[in-house]
Design a protein around this motif. Structure first.
Motif, PDB file in Angstrom:
ATOM      1  N   PRO A 128       0.622  -1.202   0.276  1.00  0.00           N
ATOM      2  CA  PRO A 128      -0.419  -0.230   0.132  1.00  0.00           C
ATOM      3  C   PRO A 128       0.614   0.871  -0.007  1.00  0.00           C
ATOM      4  O   PRO A 128       1.945   1.124   0.257  1.00  0.00           O
ATOM      5  CB  PRO A 128      -0.570  -0.108   1.420  1.00  0.00           C
ATOM      6  CG  PRO A 128      -0.938  -1.825   1.943  1.00  0.00           C
ATOM      7  CD  PRO A 128       0.422  -2.349   1.121  1.00  0.00           C
ATOM      8  N   GLU A 129       0.689   2.386  -0.621  1.00  0.00           N
ATOM      9  CA  GLU A 129       0.956   3.471  -1.134  1.00  0.00           C
ATOM     10  C   GLU A 129       1.445   4.381   0.623  1.00  0.00           C
ATOM     11  O   GLU A 129       2.515   5.547   0.903  1.00  0.00           O
ATOM     12  CB  GLU A 129       0.205   4.778  -1.572  1.00  0.00           C
ATOM     13  CG  GLU A 129       1.076   5.822  -2.244  1.00  0.00           C
ATOM     14  CD  GLU A 129       0.840   6.566  -3.577  1.00  0.00           C
ATOM     15  OE1 GLU A 129       1.058   6.590  -4.315  1.00  0.00           O
ATOM     16  OE2 GLU A 129      -0.725   6.638  -2.939  1.00  0.00           O
ATOM     17  N   SER A 203      -2.251   0.279 -10.187  1.00  0.00           N
ATOM     18  CA  SER A 203      -2.073   0.812  -9.123  1.00  0.00           C
ATOM     19  C   SER A 203      -1.709   2.075  -8.151  1.00  0.00           C
ATOM     20  O   SER A 203      -1.366   2.616  -6.956  1.00  0.00           O
ATOM     21  CB  SER A 203       0.175   0.991 -10.034  1.00  0.00           C
ATOM     22  OG  SER A 203      -0.523   1.958 -10.436  1.00  0.00           O
ATOM     23  N   HIS A 206      -1.073   1.792  -4.146  1.00  0.00           N
ATOM     24  CA  HIS A 206      -0.153   1.353  -3.877  1.00  0.00           C
ATOM     25  C   HIS A 206       1.794   1.537  -4.784  1.00  0.00           C
ATOM     26  O   HIS A 206       0.905   2.640  -5.484  1.00  0.00           O
ATOM     27  CB  HIS A 206      -0.228  -0.287  -4.050  1.00  0.00           C
ATOM     28  CG  HIS A 206      -2.164  -0.124  -4.609  1.00  0.00           C
ATOM     29  ND1 HIS A 206      -2.267  -1.090  -3.357  1.00  0.00           N
ATOM     30  CD2 HIS A 206      -3.197  -0.479  -4.855  1.00  0.00           C
ATOM     31  CE1 HIS A 206      -3.163  -1.387  -2.875  1.00  0.00           C
ATOM     32  NE2 HIS A 206      -4.075  -0.638  -4.165  1.00  0.00           N
TER      33      HIS A 206
END
Length: 275
Positions: A128-129, A203, A206
């Motif tokens: 996860p970002e 993405s 992420h």
């Protein structure tokens, strides 16, 4: 009479085996005779990508195959396979080579590899970002789940880097990403290259990182084990030549741009860029 019959039978067997041996062809001779290099293509970017609309293959593997075919004045074709079946496919003569197959001690028991360095890549994870994780040590615990592609060198590498974590093995990189994006695992593991390409359209939220300490590796071209070493030796020269002269990087960047990505924003394939 019994002895004579045994001698006749033995002679027949010997002649049969001799004929089989004479008819057997090395990979080099097969390519020269048939005019085609058969490439084992396992779908996963940037190594191999099959356009669903046209069925055409592209990526680093097909790009390298095209260079080799041009040198030999032959054609090339993809034979679809999986990473897990790459070694068995080579042994069964289903294809002549698999580009971007890492040379490992276990694989070398069954197949051969071109010498030289095709390219370098780092092992990475998608998380996860907002995750604060930056090291392998932070993931190395039983409750942390990582999805990897079964039978790949990254499976082996990540298993070694995360001996205490829970490793979830699936068949393809596409399934690795699907498993992660569905929330069934905490991270998707693999080459930073494959992760960056495979998830670029999904993405959001992420990120792909190369955990510290970096784990970088070379990749190679897998081929069959055989007495005739002409194919292996020629590939060894070609692989080194393309890497040193920048042809491999050119193949990579051409594919990057064809997929609408910026070469400056993708993971490198040169070792000096990773240090």
């Amino acid at each position: 009479m019994r002895t004579r019959n045994l001698l006749v039978a033995a002679l027949a067997v010997g002649l049969s085996l001799g004929a089989m041996s004479a008819s057997a062809q090395s990979t080099w001779d097969q390519i020269k005779k048939n005019g085609v290099i058969r490439v084992g293509c396992a779908t996963s970017e940037p190594w191999y990508y099959r356009d669903p609309a046209t069925g055409q293959w592209s990526g680093i593997g097909p790009g390298i195959a095209a260079l080799l075919a041009e040198e030999l004045k032959v054609k090339w074709e993809c034979v679809e396979t999986t990473w897990g079946n790459a070694v068995a496919g080579l042994e069964a003569n289903q294809f002549d080579m698999v580009v971007a197959l890492d040379a490992t001690p276990q694989r070398a028991l069954a197949i051969d590899f071109a010498g030289g360095t095709l390219l370098y890549y780092a092992v990475g994870v998608m998380i996860p970002e907002n995750s604060p994780i930056t090291t392998w040590a932070e993931m190395n615990k039983p409750e942390f789940k990582v999805a990897v592609a079964l039978g790949t060198s990254n499976d082996r590498a990540i298993t070694g880097l995360l001996p205490k974590a829970t490793i979830v093995r699936v068949k393809t990189y596409a399934e690795v990403l699907a498993t992660y994006l569905s929330g069934r695992v905490d991270a998707a593991g693999g080459s930073a290259l494959a992760l960056a390409f495979g998830a670029r359209e999904q993405s959001k939220g992420h990120k792909v990182i190369v955990p510290k300490p970096p784990s970088a590796s070379t990749t190679s071209i897998g081929i069959r084990q055989e007495a005739d070493k002409r194919w292996r030796d020629w590939l060894t020269i070609a692989v080194d030549y393309y890497y040193i002269r920048g042809k491999t990087l050119e193949v990579y960047y051409d594919y990057v741009k064809a997929r609408g990505m910026d070469p400056a924003k993708v993971p490198s394939i040169r070792l000096r860029d990773m240090q």
